[in-house]
Write a protein that holds these residues in place. Sequence first.
Motif: not given
Length: 183
Positions: A37-38, A42-43, A71-75, A112-113
């Motif tokens: 969720a955190i 995040s952007k 995907p979050f960490f890489n993208d 923005d985020g």
Amino acid sequence: MGAIVVHEFIALDGVFEDPSWTFEYGFDPKMGETLGAITAESKAILLGRTTFEMFAPAWSTRAAEDDPGAPFFNDTMKYIVGAREPQVEWANSTRLGPYDPDVIRKLKDDTDGSIYISGSGTLVRALLADGLVDNLHLFVYPIALGKGKRLWRDGVDATKLALVRCEVYDNGVVHLDYGPAAT
């Protein structure tokens, strides 16, 4: 305007260094939901150079099948704070240079985020001292290590925070979500 959201694994005595000591407690799936969720909000990712150099080889080779966080960490766009150039490369990364609170304020203004930080103790200490942390997510493990780097060092000015929410997990870890104290 963005918000800086910090996530740290710490011991009861504030030690956050080398969190391999967390392994014996396992990883409660509800912790993963909280961290998911955190990161979902995040952007951008902001890391100190040392943490970046540890994360890059660990995350850059993972796919979603290996870890849902990959995907979050890489993208996601990553910003690195440090006086020296990182010794590793990782996609979607930009070096900001040495710590400068004005550069961080501009990053917040331009994002923005949320801007997510994990580990990066030296950076987090500076951000806390400059009042730039909007949420501090502490995952407190039921152990006092007695030695190691602490999130707050002796001799620093008091940091006042306000508890936003808390959760207790089956493995004994407590998640404390803090925001800035009302002034």
